[in-house]
Write an enzyme that holds these catalytic residues in place. Sequence first.
Site, PDB file in Angstrom:
ATOM      1  CG  PHE A   1      63.883 103.036  74.078  1.00  0.00           C
ATOM      2  CD1 PHE A   1      63.140 102.372  73.236  1.00  0.00           C
ATOM      3  CD2 PHE A   1      63.059 103.987  74.654  1.00  0.00           C
ATOM      4  CE1 PHE A   1      61.778 102.287  72.908  1.00  0.00           C
ATOM      5  CE2 PHE A   1      61.777 104.364  74.083  1.00  0.00           C
ATOM      6  CZ  PHE A   1      60.925 103.513  73.158  1.00  0.00           C
TER       7      PHE A   1
ATOM      8  CG  ASP B   1      64.875 100.022  79.953  1.00  0.00           C
ATOM      9  OD1 ASP B   1      64.166  99.188  79.909  1.00  0.00           O
ATOM     10  OD2 ASP B   1      64.738 101.096  79.607  1.00  0.00           O
TER      11      ASP B   1
ATOM     12  CE1 TYR C   1      55.180  99.856  76.182  1.00  0.00           C
ATOM     13  CE2 TYR C   1      54.781 100.669  78.451  1.00  0.00           C
ATOM     14  CZ  TYR C   1      55.379 100.922  77.743  1.00  0.00           C
ATOM     15  OH  TYR C   1      56.610 101.831  77.010  1.00  0.00           O
ATOM     16  CE  LYS C   2      58.325  98.744  75.102  1.00  0.00           C
ATOM     17  NZ  LYS C   2      59.646  99.284  75.303  1.00  0.00           N
TER      18      LYS C   2
ATOM     19  NE  ARG D   1      60.825  96.308  67.066  1.00  0.00           N
ATOM     20  CZ  ARG D   1      60.394  97.223  68.077  1.00  0.00           C
ATOM     21  NH1 ARG D   1      61.481  97.130  69.121  1.00  0.00           N
ATOM     22  NH2 ARG D   1      59.324  97.709  68.654  1.00  0.00           N
TER      23      ARG D   1
HETATM   24  C1  LIG Z   1      59.333 100.749  75.695  1.00  0.00           C
HETATM   25  C2  LIG Z   1      60.571 101.213  76.150  1.00  0.00           C
HETATM   26  C3  LIG Z   1      60.493 102.380  76.891  1.00  0.00           C
HETATM   27  C4  LIG Z   1      59.028 103.129  77.144  1.00  0.00           C
HETATM   28  O1  LIG Z   1      58.922 103.973  78.303  1.00  0.00           O
HETATM   29  P1  LIG Z   1      58.019 104.431  78.909  1.00  0.00           P
HETATM   30  O2  LIG Z   1      58.243 105.275  79.934  1.00  0.00           O
HETATM   31  O3  LIG Z   1      57.115 103.314  79.186  1.00  0.00           O
HETATM   32  O4  LIG Z   1      57.068 105.254  77.870  1.00  0.00           O
HETATM   33  C5  LIG Z   1      61.601 103.002  77.553  1.00  0.00           C
HETATM   34  N1  LIG Z   1      62.894 102.132  77.352  1.00  0.00           N
HETATM   35  C6  LIG Z   1      62.778 101.174  76.661  1.00  0.00           C
HETATM   36  C7  LIG Z   1      64.429 100.519  76.254  1.00  0.00           C
HETATM   37  C8  LIG Z   1      61.727 100.634  75.947  1.00  0.00           C
HETATM   38  O5  LIG Z   1      61.897  99.354  75.084  1.00  0.00           O
END
Ligand SMILES: *Cc1c(COP(=O)(O)O)cnc(C)c1O
Length: 426
Positions: free
Chosen positions: A134, A219, A244-245, A399
């Site tokens: 990510f 993560d 939030y997911k 997805r």
């Molecule tokens: C959704 C997601 C993020 C988002 O980072 P924020 O700091 O919450 O904006 C980071 N890393 C991964 C792997 C994600 O899926």
Amino acid sequence: MTERTASPEAEALDRADPLAPLRARFRLPLGPDGRTAVYLCGNSLGPMPRDAAARVQEVLELWSTLAVRGHHTGPDPWLHFHEKFAAPLARLVGAAPGEVVAMNTLTVNLHLLLVSFFRPAGARHRVLIERGAFPSDRHAIVSQLRYHGLAPEQALVEVEPRPGEDVLRTEDLVAAIDRAGDTLALVLLPGVQYRTGQVLDVATLTGAARRAGAVVGWDLAHAIGNVPVALHDAGADFAVWCHYKYLCAGPGAVAGAFVHERHARAGALPRFAGWWGHEVATRFAMGPDFVPAPGADGWQLSNPPVLALAPLAASLALFDEAGLPALRAKSLALTAFARARLAARLAGRVDIVTPAAESERGCQLSLRIGGGAAAGRATFERLCAAGVIGDWREPDVIRLAPAPLYNTFAEVERAIEALADALATP
Ligand SMILES: *Cc1c(COP(=O)(O)O)cnc(C)c1O
């Protein structure tokens, strides 16, 4: 799209689903036709638990009636507000409550924990990630490398799937860790890969990284509330995630972090400190010196954003009510049903990128539409128009993530019929 009724098979699965009543505890968005949309995007932003509004309203009410006294009085004094999240979160990530804290946001937590855990020393200075990481994770790592005066071109090890393959092989990751050996300072990997939906083997990879003498962080953005994780037993050093997911705590919700118990001893690790990480008993003595609270709590900086934390209480109550084993069982049944329907209706036209093995898949199915990225994008737009909310990930993936808290088998069927319609449209 013409209205279809669910097949007897989907109806029977929904009737037999013990978690079905939980759907009514959410507000779900509407599609273009005014009907409830098929919401398969909880991997990106979970829908709103109905109780979330009440939890926020309670805080507003206490603020308006108690003001500063709300820190100490009322049903849920704000001084201790964040503490109630540790136990339910620990249940979701396989940790002890003292190893877990709700604070900040994901990328902020990643940087804070990298300050403590990425300690390059001489030859041992390299970081291993996956090439498809990510972007925010990669930005965090690259900027930390530069902060330490290291060149990413030399110090960053990126592992990718084999040519012609979409997902990582555990043995390739382990081999790369072994090859990097005593040059490896840190391994940072996702519990679930966001683009492919692949679930990584946390225990095996943590073991390999630790045998190489490296620190290992996870993560869990796409893993928490989706698949069971056992951070403590695996021996991970740290982990971060957002709420939030799958956790349905609202846009930009306060995130979470894990620090293994073996690092709990106050003051053992260097860190960027703030007053909320100070040991609780003496925090309000307001002394000049920082005495860290033991465990994950010791990484907090500021007093918690109570309004932003409030919705998390609503969603964690639902997770505790359902229990992760039951959620996981339904999730596997939903994706198995989806896979079977895709095979029956769209074999050869839609490729499922996500691994088939139960141990390697969570809620999300990543689909690649035959005919290239433009055809995939057009198909995705038609799905949206039909009231199926998934998402599109560059370069070419749709997805869809049926979530066991609120999705039904009939909805999965409706989504795949909409996909078949979209592909039939010239
Ligand atoms: C959704 C997601 C993020 C988002 O980072 P924020 O700091 O919450 O904006 C980071 N890393 C991964 C792997 C994600 O899926």
